[in-house]
Write a protein that holds these residues in place. Structure first.
Motif, mmCIF file in Angstrom:
data_model
loop_
_atom_site.group_PDB
_atom_site.id
_atom_site.type_symbol
_atom_site.label_atom_id
_atom_site.label_comp_id
_atom_site.label_asym_id
_atom_site.label_seq_id
_atom_site.Cartn_x
_atom_site.Cartn_y
_atom_site.Cartn_z
ATOM 1 N N GLY A 1 0.808 -1.217 0.000
ATOM 2 C CA GLY A 1 0.000 0.000 0.000
ATOM 3 C C GLY A 1 0.839 1.263 0.000
ATOM 4 N N LEU A 2 1.964 1.223 0.690
ATOM 5 C CA LEU A 2 2.830 2.398 0.744
ATOM 6 C C LEU A 2 3.444 2.732 -0.612
ATOM 7 N N SER A 3 3.522 1.734 -1.513
ATOM 8 C CA SER A 3 4.099 2.000 -2.831
ATOM 9 C C SER A 3 3.151 2.797 -3.716
ATOM 10 N N GLY A 4 1.934 3.033 -3.242
ATOM 11 C CA GLY A 4 1.027 3.925 -3.968
ATOM 12 C C GLY A 4 1.606 5.329 -4.080
ATOM 13 N N PHE A 5 2.459 5.680 -3.133
ATOM 14 C CA PHE A 5 3.138 6.977 -3.193
ATOM 15 C C PHE A 5 3.961 7.078 -4.479
ATOM 16 N N ALA A 6 4.633 5.964 -4.823
ATOM 17 C CA ALA A 6 5.444 5.945 -6.044
ATOM 18 C C ALA A 6 4.573 6.146 -7.274
ATOM 19 N N ASN B 1 -4.717 4.237 -2.085
ATOM 20 C CA ASN B 1 -5.355 5.475 -2.536
ATOM 21 C C ASN B 1 -4.885 6.683 -1.733
ATOM 22 N N LEU B 2 -4.658 6.504 -0.443
ATOM 23 C CA LEU B 2 -4.163 7.606 0.379
ATOM 24 C C LEU B 2 -2.751 8.005 -0.048
#
Length: 271
Positions: free
Chosen positions: A52-57, A170-171
């Motif tokens: 989920g944190l890779s959504g930042f990328a 999404n966040l």
């Protein structure tokens, strides 16, 4: 060979029975294959948070490719499959045709429909929930759900992974798109490789047979070999030809082996 009369997996099982286990007399006790709910939740949260944190990328890469904040967020909300999203924005950033980029992203996402066929048997969700669950049928939820020993564990793993990943993806997409300008040139960070790397890490342990490994290797060689000579997005589409090619050659090899064996048997009988 005797005709098999066993029911398909998942048919006739109770809601919490182990996958493939019988529920009648002589059935294997569920306690022998159960997994604590806390362990399932821990594993699901680990995958959901890490990916989920890779959504930042993705947010940074998408904004750097020229997509607006709204377009970037809608992609994550509606498409919600990282490999396809990165393929789309990557092709657009490389100057690819929007239709070709969309086609490449679409064909990458088609694999989720095959995941859905398998997960529908394991989860056996009520009809009213299936359209909502379909949005969460992706690589990560499939990787967590399939190894679970019971239907209860599979449902917990699927739900926790899907919910955690959807919210965080999404966040962090939003945060990445908002912070894209502060990071400057996204190419220097290599963030566009984050989601494909996660996808390959999840896929690699599933390549157990020789056929699967050969197919994957040929697909990679096709994509890399065609990348310098074809428009962005097209090599990904053509790499899918590895699967039918391997199946065709494998079928011919088996046919030739059977023909050789038949000839040898005929020769022995003649002797």
């Amino acid at each position: 060979m005797a005709e098999q009369t066993t029911l398909p997996e998942g048919v006739g099982e109770s809601a919490d029975a182990p996958h493939g286990a019988a529920t009648g007399p002589g059935a294997r006790p569920e306690a022998a294959v159960t997994k604590p709910d806390a362990a399932v939740v821990r594993d699901a949260l680990g995958v959901g948070i890490a990916v989920g944190l890779s959504g930042f990328a993705f947010g940074v890469t998408s904004a750097g490719s020229g997509l607006s904040l709204l377009q970037t967020c809608v992609l994550s909300l509606a498409v919600f499959t990282g490999a396809s999203q990165f393929a789309l924005v990557g092709a657009l950033a490389a100057g690819g045709n929007p239709y070709t980029a969309a086609a490449g992203a679409f064909f990458l996402g088609v694999r989720n429909s095959f995941y859905g066929l398998r997960l529908s048997q394991l989860l056996a969700l009520p009809r009213v929930l299936r359209p909502f669950a379909a949005q969460w049928v992706i690589d990560e939820t499939t990787a967590v759900t399939l190894p679970q020993p019971t239907r209860r564990a599979a449902r917990i793993g699927f739900t926790v992974t899907g919910l955690t990943l959807y919210v965080l993806w999404n966040l962090t997409t939003l945060l990445g798109a908002l912070g894209a300008e502060a990071l400057g040139d996204t190419d220097t960070w290599g963030l566009d490789a984050a989601s494909p790397a996660v996808f390959l890490a999840l896929l690699a342990p599933m390549l157990k047979s020789t056929t699967e490994r050969v197919t994957a290797a040929i697909a990679v060689l096709l994509a890399l070999g065609l990348l310098p000579v074809l428009p962005a997005g097209v090599p990904v589409l053509l790499s899918a030809l590895a699967a039918p090619a391997v199946l065709f050659l494998g079928g011919r090899t088996k046919g030739a082996s059977r023909g050789t064996a038949t000839t040898e048997k005929s020769t022995e009988k003649d002797r």
